[in-house]
Design an enzyme around this catalytic site. Structure first.
Site, short mmCIF file in Angstrom:
data_model
loop_
_atom_site.label_atom_id
_atom_site.label_comp_id
_atom_site.label_asym_id
_atom_site.label_seq_id
_atom_site.Cartn_x
_atom_site.Cartn_y
_atom_site.Cartn_z
N CYS A 44 0.84 -1.20 0.00
CA CYS A 44 0.00 0.00 0.00
C CYS A 44 0.88 1.26 0.00
O CYS A 44 1.82 1.37 0.80
CB CYS A 44 -0.91 0.02 1.21
SG CYS A 44 -2.04 1.45 1.26
N ARG A 47 1.29 6.08 3.92
CA ARG A 47 2.37 6.19 4.91
C ARG A 47 2.38 4.95 5.80
O ARG A 47 1.34 4.49 6.28
CB ARG A 47 2.17 7.44 5.76
CG ARG A 47 3.22 7.64 6.84
CD ARG A 47 2.91 8.90 7.63
NE ARG A 47 3.86 9.08 8.73
CZ ARG A 47 3.81 10.06 9.60
NH1 ARG A 47 2.85 10.99 9.52
NH2 ARG A 47 4.71 10.15 10.57
N TRP A 429 5.03 -41.02 -16.06
CA TRP A 429 4.99 -39.83 -16.90
C TRP A 429 3.59 -39.24 -16.93
O TRP A 429 3.40 -38.03 -16.73
CB TRP A 429 5.45 -40.14 -18.32
CG TRP A 429 5.53 -38.93 -19.20
CD1 TRP A 429 6.63 -38.16 -19.44
CD2 TRP A 429 4.45 -38.32 -19.94
NE1 TRP A 429 6.31 -37.11 -20.28
CE2 TRP A 429 4.99 -37.17 -20.60
CE3 TRP A 429 3.10 -38.61 -20.10
CZ2 TRP A 429 4.20 -36.35 -21.41
CZ3 TRP A 429 2.31 -37.79 -20.90
CH2 TRP A 429 2.86 -36.67 -21.54
N TYR A 433 2.47 -35.75 -15.23
CA TYR A 433 2.01 -34.68 -16.10
C TYR A 433 0.65 -34.16 -15.62
O TYR A 433 0.38 -32.95 -15.66
CB TYR A 433 1.91 -35.18 -17.54
CG TYR A 433 1.59 -34.08 -18.54
CD1 TYR A 433 2.59 -33.24 -19.02
CD2 TYR A 433 0.30 -33.88 -19.02
CE1 TYR A 433 2.32 -32.23 -19.92
CE2 TYR A 433 0.01 -32.87 -19.92
CZ TYR A 433 1.02 -32.05 -20.38
OH TYR A 433 0.74 -31.04 -21.27
N ASP A 449 10.95 -37.78 -20.19
CA ASP A 449 10.32 -37.04 -21.27
C ASP A 449 11.33 -36.76 -22.39
O ASP A 449 12.47 -36.34 -22.12
CB ASP A 449 9.76 -35.71 -20.73
CG ASP A 449 9.05 -34.91 -21.78
OD1 ASP A 449 7.87 -35.17 -22.02
OD2 ASP A 449 9.69 -34.01 -22.36
#
Length: 493
Positions: A44, A47, A429, A433, A449
């Site tokens: 933000c 201050r 695999w 995945y 892969d």
């Protein structure tokens, strides 16, 4: 300093992030100021209050439950979600994903608890301990956030917004908006006024930067199944199967966002039922990997001789998720031991033969991907693939259709992996995945892969080293996977 659960609860660390206005922590924790009665995001621009006037909260719902109102200057709920939800994937994190998907609004707290695998009472204790609020308060905060975005970015009527956001009545919507934002819906919208709902909603989805939008679009476009997906320069669109109806979404994705700030992807939804807005938004955020903290990922690879240079070349690379776990599981089986183009062609045939046509085709989108129940009823002999793979696909779809396997990010990831591997014809695999794309797992690696093996060779490494190398990439192996794919051949992995 990386955003982790421990830092969220440590006042000194949180205060350092607030003083530096570090945007990486937006959505990770919230700053509540006793003297003003408002809560803010860490970045933000107002201050910085004194430390003794601040309390820190792990969720917007926690700050709201403590009686604080949202800051009108920094809009603390317009932030990406915490990356910890997917990194740790604790029960609280998994529940938060489901709450964002609207499960509490549709199925109640009991339905949420069943999906996560706990009693409602115990889940309430877990959420209160980790996020400072129970499931009802967390769902209420999510409804308020969705409503505010719709008020400020759409021309829907307030009644339509109330139900699209998940409120049970317009009165509940008005009361919540006034309490959370100290403003009426009319005040939030300003003088634009509303028009009757058309079912089309355009929203800006917050993502952390850096964000490599071009690489994500290239990945999705290469795999786009005609009829279900379409892509062009700077955009991607697809059909959606949602809890109450169907729809489409078109995403306008910036090429590269490199500054340390929150940026936005524009999403235009066309929905049959506006009550699906929250679910559609959450699923698209998963697709975009919007809650990732790319700076934490980059820091983890900074000294690595293999991945480090790739991170510097392609900052902000994401792991593309998916809007439908069932669909990506089917497509993972279709992709076993074939090229990306071959898998896409087979998927296109399934869509043409078994997908449900859209009532109103748009942008080349004509069909929904075939549902698991439909595919489970087919004869493996009739599928355009080897017989063994066809049998695996049918058995997988039967398990998805009857709920034996759930890919909604509710169950424990290890349990899901074991259930997938129990199906004959589905190996590591495929299971991994699915975890990568459907479950948002940040620590998955596919050493066998073909693309990974070729990438390692191109970098002067022996693919035999893959498993050992990947041990040093934890807990971000999924991102290492993406960087290796990107390196080998960005448009052909």
């Amino acid at each position: 300093m990386n955003p982790t659960p421990d830092l969220r609860l440590d006042p000194e660390s949180c205060y350092r992030a607030v003083k530096s206005r570090d945007r990486r922590f937006d959505g990770v924790f919230y700053t509540a100021v006793r003297t003003t009665g408002i809560y803010c995001r860490p970045s933000c621009p107002a201050r910085t209050p004194a430390l003794h006037n601040i309390t820190f909260h792990p969720s917007a719902a926690s700050a709201q439950a403590a009686g604080y109102r949202a800051c009108k200057r920094c809009l603390p709920d317009a932030t990406p979600g915490s990356p910890d939800w997917d990194v740790a994937a604790t029960a609280a994190g998994r529940a938060m994903r489901l709450i964002a998907d609207g499960v509490v609004d549709r199925e109640g707290v009991e339905g949420l608890a069943d999906r996560v695998g706990y009693t409602s009472r115990h889940l309430g204790r877990i959420l209160t301990a980790e996020l400072g609020a129970g499931p009802l308060a967390l769902a209420r905060a999510r409804r308020a956030q969705t409503a505010r975005v719709l008020i400020e970015t759409s021309d829907l009527t307030y009644a339509d917004i109330a139900f699209a956001a998940g409120f049970s009545s317009v009165r509940q919507f008005n009361d919540t908006i006034r309490e959370v934002y100290d403003s009426s819906p009319t005040d939030l919208r300003g003088r634009r006024g509303g028009r009757p709902a058309t079912g089309v909603v355009t929203m800006r989805l917050a993502v952390r930067t850096p964000y490599s939008g071009r690489a994500l679009l290239d990945f999705l476009a290469l795999r786009a199944v005609p009829g279900v997906e379409a892509a062009g320069e700077g955009w991607y669109a697809r059909t959606l199967v949602l809890p109450r109806g169907t729809g489409t979404v078109r995403l306008e994705v910036p090429d590269e966002l490199e500054s340390n700030r929150t940026a936005f992807v524009t999403a235009t939804f066309a929905l049959e039922d506006l009550r699906d807005t929250s679910a559609a938004t959450e699923r698209v955020r998963r697709l975009l990997d919007a809650d990732c903290d790319p700076v934490a990922v980059a820091d983890a690879f900074a000294g690595d001789p293999v991945i480090g240079p790739l991170v510097r070349e392609w900052p902000g690379l994401r792991v593309p998720g998916h809007v439908d776990g069932h669909e990506i599981a089917v497509r993972a089986v279709l992709g076993q031991q074939v090229s990306v183009a071959g898998a896409r062609t087979t998927a296109e045939r399934l869509v043409a033969e078994h997908g449900r046509p859209l009532a109103r085709p748009v942008d080349g989108l004509t069909h929904l991907f075939p549902d698991a129940a439909t595919l489970a009823g087919l004869d493996p002999e009739d599928l355009p693939m080897p017989r063994a793979r066809g049998r695996a696909l049918i058995e997988l779809c039967a398990a998805l259709a009857d709920g034996t396997i759930a890919l909604d990010r509710g169950p424990d990831r290890d349990d899901v992996r074991r259930a997938l591997l129990a199906i004959p014809g589905i190996g590591p695999w495929t299971a991994d995945y699915v975890a990568l794309r459907a479950l948002g797992h940040p620590d998955v690696f596919l050493p066998t892969d073909v693309g990974i093996r070729n990438a390692l060779r191109s970098l002067g490494r022996d693919p035999v080293e893959a498993v050992g190398l990947a041990e040093g990439w934890r807990p971000w192996r999924s991102y290492a996977q993406m960087y290796l794919w990107q390196t080998h051949n960005p448009k052909e992995h």
